[in-house]
Design a protein around this motif. Sequence first.
Motif, short mmCIF file in Angstrom:
data_model
loop_
_atom_site.label_atom_id
_atom_site.label_comp_id
_atom_site.label_asym_id
_atom_site.label_seq_id
_atom_site.Cartn_x
_atom_site.Cartn_y
_atom_site.Cartn_z
N VAL A 459 0.85 -1.19 0.00
CA VAL A 459 0.00 0.00 0.00
C VAL A 459 0.89 1.23 0.00
O VAL A 459 1.87 1.31 0.74
N THR A 460 0.56 2.20 -0.86
CA THR A 460 1.31 3.46 -0.89
C THR A 460 0.65 4.43 0.08
O THR A 460 -0.44 4.94 -0.17
N VAL A 461 1.31 4.66 1.20
CA VAL A 461 0.77 5.56 2.23
C VAL A 461 0.96 6.99 1.75
O VAL A 461 2.09 7.40 1.45
N PRO A 462 -0.12 7.78 1.65
CA PRO A 462 -0.01 9.11 1.06
C PRO A 462 1.00 10.01 1.79
O PRO A 462 1.20 9.88 3.00
N VAL A 463 1.62 10.88 1.03
CA VAL A 463 2.55 11.84 1.61
C VAL A 463 1.79 12.69 2.63
O VAL A 463 0.69 13.18 2.36
N ASN A 464 2.36 12.80 3.84
CA ASN A 464 1.70 13.51 4.94
C ASN A 464 0.32 12.96 5.22
O ASN A 464 -0.62 13.71 5.50
N GLY A 465 0.19 11.63 5.16
CA GLY A 465 -1.12 11.04 5.36
C GLY A 465 -1.04 9.67 6.00
O GLY A 465 -0.05 9.30 6.63
N TRP A 466 -2.11 8.88 5.81
CA TRP A 466 -2.24 7.59 6.49
C TRP A 466 -3.01 6.61 5.61
O TRP A 466 -3.69 6.99 4.65
N ALA A 467 -2.90 5.35 5.96
CA ALA A 467 -3.69 4.28 5.33
C ALA A 467 -4.05 3.27 6.41
O ALA A 467 -3.29 3.05 7.36
N VAL A 468 -5.22 2.66 6.26
CA VAL A 468 -5.70 1.66 7.22
C VAL A 468 -5.91 0.34 6.49
O VAL A 468 -6.60 0.30 5.46
N VAL A 469 -5.29 -0.72 7.01
CA VAL A 469 -5.43 -2.04 6.40
C VAL A 469 -5.86 -3.05 7.46
O VAL A 469 -5.61 -2.85 8.65
N ARG A 470 -6.49 -4.14 6.99
CA ARG A 470 -6.88 -5.23 7.89
C ARG A 470 -6.51 -6.57 7.27
O ARG A 470 -6.60 -6.75 6.05
N PHE A 471 -6.15 -7.52 8.13
CA PHE A 471 -5.87 -8.88 7.70
C PHE A 471 -6.06 -9.83 8.88
O PHE A 471 -6.13 -9.39 10.05
N VAL A 472 -6.16 -11.11 8.59
CA VAL A 472 -6.24 -12.14 9.62
C VAL A 472 -4.88 -12.82 9.72
O VAL A 472 -4.33 -13.29 8.71
N ALA A 473 -4.31 -12.90 10.89
CA ALA A 473 -2.98 -13.47 11.10
C ALA A 473 -3.08 -14.99 11.12
O ALA A 473 -2.96 -15.64 12.17
N ASP A 474 -3.27 -15.58 9.93
CA ASP A 474 -3.49 -17.02 9.83
C ASP A 474 -2.35 -17.73 9.09
O ASP A 474 -2.53 -18.83 8.58
N ASN A 475 -1.18 -17.09 9.04
CA ASN A 475 -0.02 -17.67 8.35
C ASN A 475 1.15 -17.66 9.33
O ASN A 475 1.80 -16.64 9.52
N PRO A 476 1.44 -18.81 9.98
CA PRO A 476 2.46 -18.81 11.02
C PRO A 476 3.86 -18.59 10.46
O PRO A 476 4.19 -19.02 9.36
N GLY A 477 4.67 -17.90 11.25
CA GLY A 477 6.05 -17.64 10.84
C GLY A 477 6.46 -16.23 11.18
O GLY A 477 5.79 -15.51 11.93
N VAL A 478 7.58 -15.80 10.63
CA VAL A 478 8.10 -14.45 10.80
C VAL A 478 7.93 -13.72 9.48
O VAL A 478 8.39 -14.19 8.43
N TRP A 479 7.30 -12.54 9.51
CA TRP A 479 6.94 -11.83 8.28
C TRP A 479 7.39 -10.38 8.37
O TRP A 479 6.96 -9.64 9.25
#
Length: 519
Positions: A459-479
């Motif tokens: 996701v490209t977070v806008p300059v001087n701005g923000w972005a909101v994302v959601r996901f389910v942590a259903d993939n075990p490991g280090v990411w």
Amino acid sequence: MQVQATPVERLCNTRSIITVNGMFPGPTLQVRNGDALTINVVNRCPYNITIHWHGVRQMRTAWADGPEFVTQCPIRPGGSYTYRFDIEDQEGTLWWHAHSAFLRATVYGGLVIYPRNGSSYPFEKPGSEFPVILGEWWNSNIVDEAVNVQSGGAPSISDAYTINGQPGDLYNCSSQATTTIPVSSGQTTLLRVVNAALNTNMFFSVAGHAMTVVGADASYTKPFSTSVLMLGPGQTTDVLVAANQPPARYYMAARAYSPAVGVQFDNTTTTAILEYRPGGQTQPVLPCLPEFNDTSVVTDFTARMRSHSAVDVPDPVDVHLLFTIGLGVTDNGNGSAASMNNVSFLLPSFSILQAHHLRVPGVFTQDFPVAPPVQFDYTGTNISRDLWAPVRGTKVLPLRYGCRVQLVLQGTGIVVAENHPIHVHGYDFYVLAEGFGNFDPAADAAKFNLADPPQRNTVTVPVNGWAVVRFVADNPGVWLVHCHIDAHSTWGLAMAFVVEDGVGELQTLGPPPPDLPAC
């Protein structure tokens, strides 16, 4: 895949670069949804190397993700490693690239995932298709600069941009090799556009032709027509182009989107040619690309992205996270640094995933903050100098298997405000909203698209701005989570999630493969 040094001629010079199978860009891999991939990487170059399969979710196979000292130690010169992973419920365009120092400058290629046998696109099948891979070129060896950048130095500005490895007609000694894409009148062509540039967001356009966006980051979108794309490094966009203009030759062109005030960048334009056959012998004309700092075009483009159909957005949220992302300075004030939540990520000398799996102490700590340690006017113009120098550390954030995560990515104005392409390894996520200024949980939640938000991996977070994302942590490991502008991630704009195992084999990370490179 053979990683090797190869002599390549560009911009009137010949120099040795690191390639895969002697190709620049490397080969475009073509697979189907549901395929199991086995890819042996042999390192015949003088550098350590890892390969990342960008955007492949790799469920329960984090050992194949690739980032150096995060999920594996590097493949040393003369060594090899076999990446094994499945393609599950993904279709469209992804890509692969080196994830070691600045080797990504030349070690990259496409990854095209076709529908399963018997399935079809959710749009009319195109008559032809072509990869359009945007990149950067340096006359010098950019890999040699990695150590300097790690200590806070700035990377060199590229000497050219490229399309499929070629700079195009506007650069010296380049016209004869300009990438040409043939089309026939009345035919629809699918362009699979990838931004593989090392440090640059890119505008892309085709003269005289509208593009219909049908996919992004290997997820289908509601079709919409546009004259220009903007892709952050790491992002992909699938577009249909109808050959409905007078038979001729038309430039495809790309140039930088660089909104950071006072930051130098390569202000040149790379071209390829869309050529009607027969009839395409005219001098091509350039498309009208936006100005390098035209954020309004970017905002309009990203706002039109929607998933192809209604989606099941994770709800309710179990874990609320707020990460400030941005630049800073080193402790002595003489170099550049970058951070998330005031932590500048420090790569260890032992793989975090191996340390997690084997319970090796001292490699990382599990205290990455879930919110900024100090609240301030994140996008203000007079931010206290006390906040400019982040702390360095290898800090990770544990997540319980199956938890529903909402992550607010908040840009800051420290040193300079920038558009940051943030990539989350191992996951797709839904982009619920973007905006400018400081995120307001009460007011801005009303803007969330919970019906058909786009599914992305970057996701490209806008300059001087923000972005909101959601996901389910259903993939075990280090990411790894990081800015895909490589200079920024090298300066420390990164962190890592440790997703714990769930219950049973299907929710558990398996053991490391026997040929995993030694640390």
